[in-house]
Design a protein around this motif. Structure first.
Motif, PDB file in Angstrom:
ATOM      1  N   LEU A  26       0.829  -1.211   0.000  1.00 22.20           N
ATOM      2  CA  LEU A  26       0.000   0.000   0.000  1.00 22.20           C
ATOM      3  C   LEU A  26       0.860   1.256   0.000  1.00 22.20           C
ATOM      4  N   ASP A  27       0.277   2.362  -0.449  1.00 18.82           N
ATOM      5  CA  ASP A  27       0.960   3.653  -0.379  1.00 18.82           C
ATOM      6  C   ASP A  27       0.770   4.199   1.034  1.00 18.82           C
ATOM      7  N   THR A  28       1.520   3.628   1.984  1.00 14.61           N
ATOM      8  CA  THR A  28       1.442   4.047   3.384  1.00 14.61           C
ATOM      9  C   THR A  28       2.816   3.900   4.002  1.00 14.61           C
ATOM     10  N   ARG A  60      -6.218   1.745   2.299  1.00  8.81           N
ATOM     11  CA  ARG A  60      -5.213   2.097   3.315  1.00  8.81           C
ATOM     12  C   ARG A  60      -5.800   2.885   4.474  1.00  8.81           C
ATOM     13  N   SER A  61      -6.989   3.501   4.248  1.00  9.71           N
ATOM     14  CA  SER A  61      -7.546   4.331   5.321  1.00  9.71           C
ATOM     15  C   SER A  61      -8.227   3.495   6.415  1.00  9.71           C
ATOM     16  N   THR A  62      -8.393   2.184   6.182  1.00 13.09           N
ATOM     17  CA  THR A  62      -9.004   1.332   7.219  1.00 13.09           C
ATOM     18  C   THR A  62      -8.150   0.114   7.602  1.00 13.09           C
ATOM     19  N   VAL A 109      -5.139  -0.659   7.949  1.00 13.70           N
ATOM     20  CA  VAL A 109      -3.958  -0.569   8.819  1.00 13.70           C
ATOM     21  C   VAL A 109      -4.351  -0.355  10.285  1.00 13.70           C
ATOM     22  N   LEU A 110      -5.654  -0.166  10.533  1.00 15.94           N
ATOM     23  CA  LEU A 110      -6.076   0.278  11.868  1.00 15.94           C
ATOM     24  C   LEU A 110      -6.568  -0.831  12.794  1.00 15.94           C
ATOM     25  N   PHE A 111      -6.965  -1.973  12.226  1.00 12.71           N
ATOM     26  CA  PHE A 111      -7.677  -2.961  13.043  1.00 12.71           C
ATOM     27  C   PHE A 111      -6.850  -4.218  13.323  1.00 12.71           C
ATOM     28  N   ARG A 160     -16.226  -0.062   6.066  1.00 11.32           N
ATOM     29  CA  ARG A 160     -16.090   1.242   5.414  1.00 11.32           C
ATOM     30  C   ARG A 160     -16.169   2.320   6.490  1.00 11.32           C
ATOM     31  N   MET A 161     -15.278   3.295   6.427  1.00 15.05           N
ATOM     32  CA  MET A 161     -15.275   4.313   7.489  1.00 15.05           C
ATOM     33  C   MET A 161     -14.864   5.672   6.953  1.00 15.05           C
ATOM     34  N   GLN A 162     -15.641   6.678   7.356  1.00  9.34           N
ATOM     35  CA  GLN A 162     -15.196   8.063   7.151  1.00  9.34           C
ATOM     36  C   GLN A 162     -14.492   8.475   8.443  1.00  9.34           C
ATOM     37  N   VAL A 221     -15.883  10.102  12.117  1.00  7.39           N
ATOM     38  CA  VAL A 221     -15.989   9.304  13.349  1.00  7.39           C
ATOM     39  C   VAL A 221     -15.155   9.971  14.445  1.00  7.39           C
ATOM     40  N   PHE A 222     -13.967  10.402  14.061  1.00  9.58           N
ATOM     41  CA  PHE A 222     -13.056  11.080  14.992  1.00  9.58           C
ATOM     42  C   PHE A 222     -13.747  12.283  15.658  1.00  9.58           C
ATOM     43  N   ARG A 223     -14.424  13.059  14.822  1.00  5.93           N
ATOM     44  CA  ARG A 223     -15.092  14.274  15.304  1.00  5.93           C
ATOM     45  C   ARG A 223     -16.136  13.945  16.382  1.00  5.93           C
ATOM     46  N   ALA A 277      -8.848   2.793  19.828  1.00  5.36           N
ATOM     47  CA  ALA A 277      -8.967   2.979  18.380  1.00  5.36           C
ATOM     48  C   ALA A 277      -7.854   3.857  17.852  1.00  5.36           C
ATOM     49  N   ASN A 278      -7.528   4.914  18.602  1.00  2.00           N
ATOM     50  CA  ASN A 278      -6.585   5.909  18.099  1.00  2.00           C
ATOM     51  C   ASN A 278      -6.027   6.673  19.296  1.00  2.00           C
ATOM     52  N   ILE A 279      -4.714   6.764  19.409  1.00  2.32           N
ATOM     53  CA  ILE A 279      -4.096   7.441  20.565  1.00  2.32           C
ATOM     54  C   ILE A 279      -4.539   8.888  20.648  1.00  2.32           C
ATOM     55  N   ARG A 280      -4.824   9.520  19.494  1.00  2.00           N
ATOM     56  CA  ARG A 280      -5.229  10.931  19.523  1.00  2.00           C
ATOM     57  C   ARG A 280      -6.640  11.089  20.101  1.00  2.00           C
ATOM     58  N   ILE A 281      -7.506  10.077  19.848  1.00  7.21           N
ATOM     59  CA  ILE A 281      -8.847  10.115  20.456  1.00  7.21           C
ATOM     60  C   ILE A 281      -8.720   9.883  21.963  1.00  7.21           C
TER      61      ILE A 281
HETATM   62  O1  UT7 Z   1     -13.358   1.940  16.706  1.00  7.81           O
HETATM   63  C1  UT7 Z   1     -14.368   2.501  15.929  1.00  7.81           C
HETATM   64  C2  UT7 Z   1     -14.215   3.939  15.845  1.00  7.81           C
HETATM   65  N1  UT7 Z   1     -13.197   4.290  14.911  1.00  7.81           N
HETATM   66  C3  UT7 Z   1     -12.390   5.266  15.201  1.00  7.81           C
HETATM   67  O2  UT7 Z   1     -12.437   5.773  16.289  1.00  7.81           O
HETATM   68  C4  UT7 Z   1     -11.474   5.804  14.120  1.00  7.81           C
HETATM   69  C5  UT7 Z   1     -11.632   7.280  14.055  1.00  7.81           C
HETATM   70  N2  UT7 Z   1     -10.778   7.950  13.083  1.00  7.81           N
HETATM   71  C6  UT7 Z   1      -9.427   7.933  13.139  1.00  7.81           C
HETATM   72  O3  UT7 Z   1      -8.839   7.292  13.990  1.00  7.81           O
HETATM   73  C7  UT7 Z   1      -8.684   8.815  12.162  1.00  7.81           C
HETATM   74  O4  UT7 Z   1      -9.597   9.639  11.490  1.00  7.81           O
HETATM   75  C8  UT7 Z   1      -7.867   8.003  11.125  1.00  7.81           C
HETATM   76  C9  UT7 Z   1      -6.653   7.350  11.801  1.00  7.81           C
HETATM   77  C10 UT7 Z   1      -8.739   6.976  10.474  1.00  7.81           C
HETATM   78  C11 UT7 Z   1      -7.333   8.949  10.040  1.00  7.81           C
HETATM   79  O5  UT7 Z   1      -6.616  10.026  10.617  1.00  7.81           O
HETATM   80  P1  UT7 Z   1      -6.922  11.522  10.150  1.00  7.81           P
HETATM   81  O6  UT7 Z   1      -5.940  12.368  10.831  1.00  7.81           O
HETATM   82  O7  UT7 Z   1      -8.372  11.785  10.444  1.00  7.81           O
HETATM   83  O8  UT7 Z   1      -6.597  11.470   8.621  1.00  7.81           O
HETATM   84  P2  UT7 Z   1      -7.567  11.776   7.388  1.00  7.81           P
HETATM   85  O9  UT7 Z   1      -8.600  10.723   7.263  1.00  7.81           O
HETATM   86  O10 UT7 Z   1      -8.008  13.182   7.493  1.00  7.81           O
HETATM   87  O11 UT7 Z   1      -6.544  11.627   6.197  1.00  7.81           O
HETATM   88  C12 UT7 Z   1      -5.419  12.489   6.053  1.00  7.81           C
HETATM   89  C13 UT7 Z   1      -4.665  12.074   4.809  1.00  7.81           C
HETATM   90  C14 UT7 Z   1      -5.561  11.877   3.585  1.00  7.81           C
HETATM   91  O12 UT7 Z   1      -4.886  12.404   2.472  1.00  7.81           O
HETATM   92  P3  UT7 Z   1      -5.279  13.840   1.893  1.00  7.81           P
HETATM   93  O13 UT7 Z   1      -6.728  13.736   1.497  1.00  7.81           O
HETATM   94  O14 UT7 Z   1      -5.048  14.803   2.990  1.00  7.81           O
HETATM   95  O15 UT7 Z   1      -4.335  13.984   0.731  1.00  7.81           O
HETATM   96  C15 UT7 Z   1      -5.655  10.382   3.449  1.00  7.81           C
HETATM   97  O16 UT7 Z   1      -5.856   9.973   2.111  1.00  7.81           O
HETATM   98  O17 UT7 Z   1      -4.004  10.826   5.017  1.00  7.81           O
HETATM   99  C16 UT7 Z   1      -4.304   9.924   3.931  1.00  7.81           C
HETATM  100  N3  UT7 Z   1      -4.275   8.558   4.433  1.00  7.81           N
HETATM  101  C17 UT7 Z   1      -3.153   7.838   4.510  1.00  7.81           C
HETATM  102  N4  UT7 Z   1      -1.883   8.112   4.190  1.00  7.81           N
HETATM  103  C18 UT7 Z   1      -0.957   7.166   4.399  1.00  7.81           C
HETATM  104  C19 UT7 Z   1      -5.303   7.810   4.892  1.00  7.81           C
HETATM  105  N5  UT7 Z   1      -4.860   6.609   5.287  1.00  7.81           N
HETATM  106  C20 UT7 Z   1      -3.526   6.605   5.053  1.00  7.81           C
HETATM  107  C21 UT7 Z   1      -2.520   5.632   5.264  1.00  7.81           C
HETATM  108  N6  UT7 Z   1      -1.259   5.955   4.922  1.00  7.81           N
HETATM  109  N7  UT7 Z   1      -2.765   4.414   5.788  1.00  7.81           N
END
Ligand code: UT7
Length: 323
Positions: free
Chosen positions: A28-30, A153-155, A157-159, A212-214, A218-220, A252-256
């Motif tokens: 993946l591009d990550t 890649r947005s999901t 890597v997280l679970f 699928r997750m936005q 969800v973070f907000r 889920a996320n250290i920042r949360i």
């Molecule tokens: O347990 C159930 C509840 N779930 C959660 O609590 C998860 C809640 N959300 C989160 O933890 C965070 O929103 C994430 C970790 C999923 C994402 O962090 P974020 O700081 O909100 O990033 P983002 O979604 O705003 O994405 C920022 C950028 C995007 O690129 P652009 O649009 O700014 O160019 C994404 O495409 O990071 C990109 N991105 C990635 N880049 C590298 C998304 N996933 C990846 C990745 N590697 N794996």
């Protein structure tokens, strides 16, 4: 005299295979750097081929029963929180019941995604307070690796996969916050937000589907709703942040986790963090964190603990208990 549901045993199980962030860089591009910085996750465990949610749950349950010093047939009810049951039916809980050799009582699944363990604890507490059960085995177990879209890649890597379990037993308390056991529960859901975190398959569509997750959406919701439910549960229990020894949040996320602690006015020194090692294991994350923290000697008998979680639904909630 008040009846309380007191934790008398905790256990967990993590599948053998550990997958570091670097593994995802191959397909993946990550990057390890992005995953660590945005989520706090460094590695996660994935179940082996053929290893089922009920297998993980059974191992965690055995560890909890051993710590409680009881046999599975002394359990009156088994409540299993999962969104990744082995089959559509019967429940994964009945699979675990059979695996444990438990031939009495009753077993059922609770499905509230990442909030599942808060819902399961609340159900177990209600069974004990209403006199329907004296001993309840409460498990959170998941194999989220089975519902990952490995091209997203947005999901993916997280679970992670894993299981945790608690034995709850009815004990007499004084009806004060000094009692051991569950002191309060606070549950919520709001189905208007179902589109920001869901699986795009199921029985009616005859597909398993993928998560699928936005994430940003969800973070907000997460920090605001988690702090609010934790505060509501503390108020119901008659305790304040000054009384709290540990927050054991959904991982889920250290920042949360950091944002919620800050909003609650509690320092990170009082927060149990396992997200770096487990990733997001959905309903398993809180019992895993409780069991690991208890094993580390971080949380000790008598400590006041606040747990909180949010996930698909949205569904969220908090439980205050004295360990
Ligand atoms: O347990 C159930 C509840 N779930 C959660 O609590 C998860 C809640 N959300 C989160 O933890 C965070 O929103 C994430 C970790 C999923 C994402 O962090 P974020 O700081 O909100 O990033 P983002 O979604 O705003 O994405 C920022 C950028 C995007 O690129 P652009 O649009 O700014 O160019 C994404 O495409 O990071 C990109 N991105 C990635 N880049 C590298 C998304 N996933 C990846 C990745 N590697 N794996």
């Amino acid at each position: 005299m008040t009846i309380r549901a007191v934790v008398t045993g905790a256990g967990h199980y993590l599948p053998e295979r550990v997958v570091p962030n670097s593994e995802f860089e191959k397909s993946l591009d990550t990057s390890d750097e992005w995953i660590r910085a945005r989520s706090g996750i460094e590695r996660r465990h994935f179940a082996a081929e053929g290893e089922l949610t009920s297998d993980l749950a059974t191992k965690a349950a055995r560890n909890a029963l051993a710590q409680a010093g009881i046999d599975a047939n002394q359990i009156d009810a088994l409540v299993l929180a999962t969104s990744t049951a082995d089959l559509t039916f019967p429940s994964a809980a009945t699979m675990v019941q059979a695996n444990l050799g438990m031939t009495r009582g009753f077993a059922f699944d609770v499905q509230a995604v990442c909030a599942g363990f808060a819902y399961a604890l609340s159900n177990a507490n209600a069974l004990i307070l209403s006199g329907q059960a004296k001993r309840v085995l409460v498990i959170g177990a998941e194999t989220f690796s089975r519902i990952m879209d490995w091209t997203d890649r947005s999901t993916c890597v997280l679970f992670g996969d894993g299981a945790g379990a608690l034995v709850l037993e009815a004990q007499e308390g004084q009806g004060t916050p000094e009692d051991r056991g569950i002191l309060s529960t606070d549950l919520h859901s709001d189905g208007r937000h179902r589109d920001i975190l869901y699986v795009d398959g199921g029985v009616s569509t005859q597909t398993t589907g993928y998560l699928r997750m936005q994430g940003r959406e969800v973070f907000r919701h997460a920090i605001e709703k988690l702090a609010a439910t934790a505060n509501a549960a503390m108020e119901k229990a008659g305790v304040t942040t000054d009384d709290v020894d540990w927050i054991v949040p959904h991982q889920a996320n250290i920042r949360i986790i950091q944002g919620t602690a800050k909003k609650m006015g509690l320092p990170m020194a009082k927060v149990v963090v396992t997200v770096q090692d487990h990733g997001n294991t959905s309903a398993a994350s809180i019992p895993l964190a409780l069991s690991v923290a208890s094993e580390r000697g971080q949380i000790a008998p008598g400590d006041l603990i606040v747990t909180e979680a949010i996930g698909g639904g949205l569904a969220w909630g908090a439980v205050v208990l004295r360990w």
